[in-house]
Write an enzyme that holds these catalytic residues in place. Structure first.
Site, PDB file in Angstrom:
ATOM      1  N   GLY A   1       0.824  -1.203   0.000  1.00 49.26           N
ATOM      2  CA  GLY A   1       0.000   0.000   0.000  1.00 49.26           C
ATOM      3  C   GLY A   1       0.857   1.252   0.000  1.00 49.26           C
ATOM      4  O   GLY A   1       2.079   1.180   0.073  1.00 49.26           O
ATOM      5  N   LYS A   2       0.161   2.365  -0.099  1.00 47.05           N
ATOM      6  CA  LYS A   2       0.870   3.643  -0.030  1.00 47.05           C
ATOM      7  C   LYS A   2       0.354   4.404   1.168  1.00 47.05           C
ATOM      8  O   LYS A   2      -0.859   4.589   1.315  1.00 47.05           O
ATOM      9  CB  LYS A   2       0.601   4.456  -1.290  1.00 47.05           C
ATOM     10  CG  LYS A   2       1.417   3.984  -2.473  1.00 47.05           C
ATOM     11  CD  LYS A   2       1.255   4.892  -3.667  1.00 47.05           C
ATOM     12  CE  LYS A   2       2.034   4.324  -4.835  1.00 47.05           C
ATOM     13  NZ  LYS A   2       1.650   4.888  -6.115  1.00 47.05           N
TER      14      LYS A   2
ATOM     15  N   LYS B   1       0.754   7.986   3.779  1.00 48.05           N
ATOM     16  CA  LYS B   1       0.894   9.431   3.587  1.00 48.05           C
ATOM     17  C   LYS B   1       2.334   9.820   3.251  1.00 48.05           C
ATOM     18  O   LYS B   1       2.584  10.677   2.432  1.00 48.05           O
ATOM     19  CB  LYS B   1       0.525  10.135   4.902  1.00 48.05           C
ATOM     20  CG  LYS B   1      -0.758  10.930   4.819  1.00 48.05           C
ATOM     21  CD  LYS B   1      -1.023  11.629   6.135  1.00 48.05           C
ATOM     22  CE  LYS B   1      -1.072  10.738   7.290  1.00 48.05           C
ATOM     23  NZ  LYS B   1      -1.838  10.246   8.145  1.00 48.05           N
TER      24      LYS B   1
ATOM     25  N   ASP C   1      -8.025   7.330  17.943  1.00 46.36           N
ATOM     26  CA  ASP C   1      -8.370   7.387  16.523  1.00 46.36           C
ATOM     27  C   ASP C   1      -8.815   6.014  16.021  1.00 46.36           C
ATOM     28  O   ASP C   1      -8.384   5.544  14.974  1.00 46.36           O
ATOM     29  CB  ASP C   1      -7.168   7.911  15.716  1.00 46.36           C
ATOM     30  CG  ASP C   1      -7.588   8.418  14.339  1.00 46.36           C
ATOM     31  OD1 ASP C   1      -8.798   8.664  14.129  1.00 46.36           O
ATOM     32  OD2 ASP C   1      -6.711   8.560  13.472  1.00 46.36           O
TER      33      ASP C   1
HETATM   34  P1  ATP Z   1      -2.908   6.771   5.575  1.00 47.90           P
HETATM   35  O1  ATP Z   1      -2.921   8.088   6.209  1.00 47.90           O
HETATM   36  O2  ATP Z   1      -3.322   6.773   4.129  1.00 47.90           O
HETATM   37  O3  ATP Z   1      -3.591   5.707   6.391  1.00 47.90           O
HETATM   38  P2  ATP Z   1      -0.427   5.855   6.575  1.00 47.90           P
HETATM   39  O4  ATP Z   1       0.777   6.706   6.472  1.00 47.90           O
HETATM   40  O5  ATP Z   1      -1.101   5.704   7.892  1.00 47.90           O
HETATM   41  O6  ATP Z   1      -1.398   6.346   5.472  1.00 47.90           O
HETATM   42  P3  ATP Z   1      -0.624   3.047   6.437  1.00 47.90           P
HETATM   43  O7  ATP Z   1      -2.104   3.139   6.566  1.00 47.90           O
HETATM   44  O8  ATP Z   1       0.110   2.487   7.598  1.00 47.90           O
HETATM   45  O9  ATP Z   1      -0.016   4.434   6.033  1.00 47.90           O
HETATM   46  O10 ATP Z   1      -0.188   2.158   5.183  1.00 47.90           O
HETATM   47  C1  ATP Z   1      -0.736   2.326   3.896  1.00 47.90           C
HETATM   48  C2  ATP Z   1      -1.326   1.017   3.417  1.00 47.90           C
HETATM   49  O11 ATP Z   1      -0.332  -0.008   3.390  1.00 47.90           O
HETATM   50  C3  ATP Z   1      -2.422   0.481   4.337  1.00 47.90           C
HETATM   51  O12 ATP Z   1      -3.632   1.032   4.023  1.00 47.90           O
HETATM   52  C4  ATP Z   1      -2.349  -1.024   4.088  1.00 47.90           C
HETATM   53  O13 ATP Z   1      -3.058  -1.355   2.922  1.00 47.90           O
HETATM   54  C5  ATP Z   1      -0.881  -1.253   3.819  1.00 47.90           C
HETATM   55  N1  ATP Z   1      -0.202  -1.676   5.058  1.00 47.90           N
HETATM   56  C6  ATP Z   1       0.336  -0.874   5.990  1.00 47.90           C
HETATM   57  N2  ATP Z   1       0.867  -1.571   6.998  1.00 47.90           N
HETATM   58  C7  ATP Z   1       0.652  -2.867   6.707  1.00 47.90           C
HETATM   59  C8  ATP Z   1       0.952  -4.097   7.381  1.00 47.90           C
HETATM   60  N3  ATP Z   1       1.573  -4.097   8.541  1.00 47.90           N
HETATM   61  N4  ATP Z   1       0.594  -5.246   6.780  1.00 47.90           N
HETATM   62  C9  ATP Z   1      -0.062  -5.234   5.598  1.00 47.90           C
HETATM   63  N5  ATP Z   1      -0.380  -4.120   4.925  1.00 47.90           N
HETATM   64  C10 ATP Z   1      -0.036  -2.948   5.461  1.00 47.90           C
END
Ligand code: ATP
Ligand code: MG
Length: 412
Positions: free
Chosen positions: A155-156, A158, A272
């Site tokens: 995934g991507k 922020k 959150d």
């Molecule tokens: P956002 O603000 O968009 O949520 P973020 O910086 O919090 O972004 P994450 O939500 O942690 O980033 O990661 C982006 C995506 O990567 C997630 O929505 C998920 O699909 C995937 N991802 C993140 N961490 C994991 C993990 N530990 N295992 C599997 N997939 C993951």
């Protein structure tokens, strides 16, 4: 040739050490209502169960020969602490672990690194020089991007991408590696929040809380070594199905309540809770991730407005002091959304500038939940909200709890 000192250091410092994990942590158990995975899923499942062991390391750690990932070409040479010798012949178990298909790497870390981010300087650089090998409370071994075989994108986020990776060193752990660009963190002015998120998450050990095994940084980036959540985002499941069955909802809420009891016991308020911040493990078990808004609350009550409005409790919307009871409210909203497919309160800021009216809640549920008054979690007065221990004893929860999940919860 590896010196005794270097091997000893790696054993002592590698994350998931016996010292830190003292007691045997239970292995995450599945929710039997979820579909069984494919053969490769079952392999990953076997492998992942190793994470639950207090000290899964073999007595002699040798660095496996490097596979030519793009990343391994692009970053710094191996650290002198790592042995250069070829590894011993793999045991049958290690062979199985190496067979786990981590998918194809698309070179995203390097592509991003060419075009994205800048070096940061001064105080911000100091704040973001995050490395678990020198962490004050839980030092782990020293990690670099070259220590991983990189697989498919997950995934991507922020501030950067997330990939499925496997450690080259035995026993070849499968992890999610999340990259964060320092300059973007600085531009968003969240250095302290990110530091806090990392510090909080690294100290947590619960089957329903996403583990952070370690972290390291280079000039432009921070990398987080996260537990791999094999079934991805809960939000995606919710969107796909519209809503969940009562059985599935009840089991998720049970796991959430258990995790929140654990967090609150450690004086961590999440603040959150929402489907977007929840992931699913390989057995479909729920994992709380994203600790960006969490606070350590040693007795103090906070007044910062944060979180997503749909899930914000009245006391936070009204700017009053708040406590861990904000997570109780969010759990009530989550229960509602799981069952009904939408949260009970809308964010009305766009329409008239006001948030919502909380005092008299009419919950249009015709289900067992309402009859049993489970949604006492959504009480305006935080003190009247159903305690989490009562949530876990609630007939709606007990009715659907599987024997294995009871064992998990109790042992945690
Ligand atoms: P956002 O603000 O968009 O949520 P973020 O910086 O919090 O972004 P994450 O939500 O942690 O980033 O990661 C982006 C995506 O990567 C997630 O929505 C998920 O699909 C995937 N991802 C993140 N961490 C994991 C993990 N530990 N295992 C599997 N997939 C993951
Ligand atoms: Mg996120």
């Amino acid at each position: 040739m590896a010196t005794i000192g270097s091997v000893t250091r790696q054993i002592a410092a590698l994350e998931i050490s016996a010292k830190q994990n003292g007691a045997t942590r239970p292995q995450p158990t599945g929710t039997s209502h979820l579909k069984k995975g494919s053969q490769s899923n079952q392999n990953i499942q076997k492998l992942l169960s190793k994470f639950a062991q207090p000290n899964p390391l073999p007595s002699g750690i040798q660095k496996a020969s490097s596979t030519n990932t793009i990343a391994s070409k692009a970053v710094r040479p191996p650290s002198p602490t790592k042995p250069a010798n070829p590894p011993p012949a793999p045991t049958p178990q290690q062979t199985t672990q190496k067979k786990v298909d981590i998918g194809r790497y698309d070179g995203g870390f390097e592509i991003d690194n060419e075009t994205r981010g800048e070096k940061v300087h001064g105080e911000a650089a100091e704040h973001l020089a995050l490395d678990s090998s020198v962490a004050r409370y839980r030092p782990t071994r020293e990690w670099h991007l070259t220590d991983f075989d990189i697989g498919r994108p997950l995934g991507k986020g922020k501030f950067g991408r997330v990939y499925m990776v496997r450690t080259k060193a035995e026993p070849h752990y499968i992890l999610a590696l999340k990259c964060l660009y320092k300059s973007e963190i600085v531009a968003s002015r969240v250095e302290k929040q990110i530091r806090r998120e990392i510090e909080i998450q690294q100290n947590l050990r619960h089957p329903n809380v996403l583990r952070l095994y370690g972290y390291f940084h280079d000039e432009k980036r921070i990398f987080l070594m996260l537990e791999f959540a094999g079934k991805g985002e809960l939000y995606r499941q919710l969107t796909k199905h519209g809503c969940f069955t009562e059985k599935r909802s009840s089991r998720y809420i049970d796991q959430m309540a258990d995790a929140l009891i654990y967090l609150h016991g450690k004086h961590v308020i999440h603040r959150d809770i929402k489907p977007e911040n929840l992931l699913l493990g390989i057995n479909g078990e729920l994992k709380i991730g994203d600790f960006g808004w969490s606070v350590h609350a040693p007795g103090n009550r906070r007044t910062t407005l944060c979180g997503t409005l749909d899930y914000l409790p009245p006391e936070m919307v009204e700017g009053k002091e708040h406590s861990e009871k904000v997570d109780y409210w969010a759990l009530g909203v989550l229960t509602y959304e799981f069952i009904c497919g939408a949260p009970p309160f809308e964010d009305l800021r766009g329409h008239n500038g006001e948030c919502r009216i909380f005092s008299d809640i009419a919950v249009p549920l015709t289900i067992e939940l309402q009859r049993r008054n489970f949604l006492q979690l959504l009480q305006y007065d935080p003190e009247k909200r159903l305690p989490l221990t009562d949530v876990r004893k609630h007939p709606w929860i007990v009715k659907y709890r599987s024997k294995t999940s009871t064992a998990t919860a109790r042992a945690s």
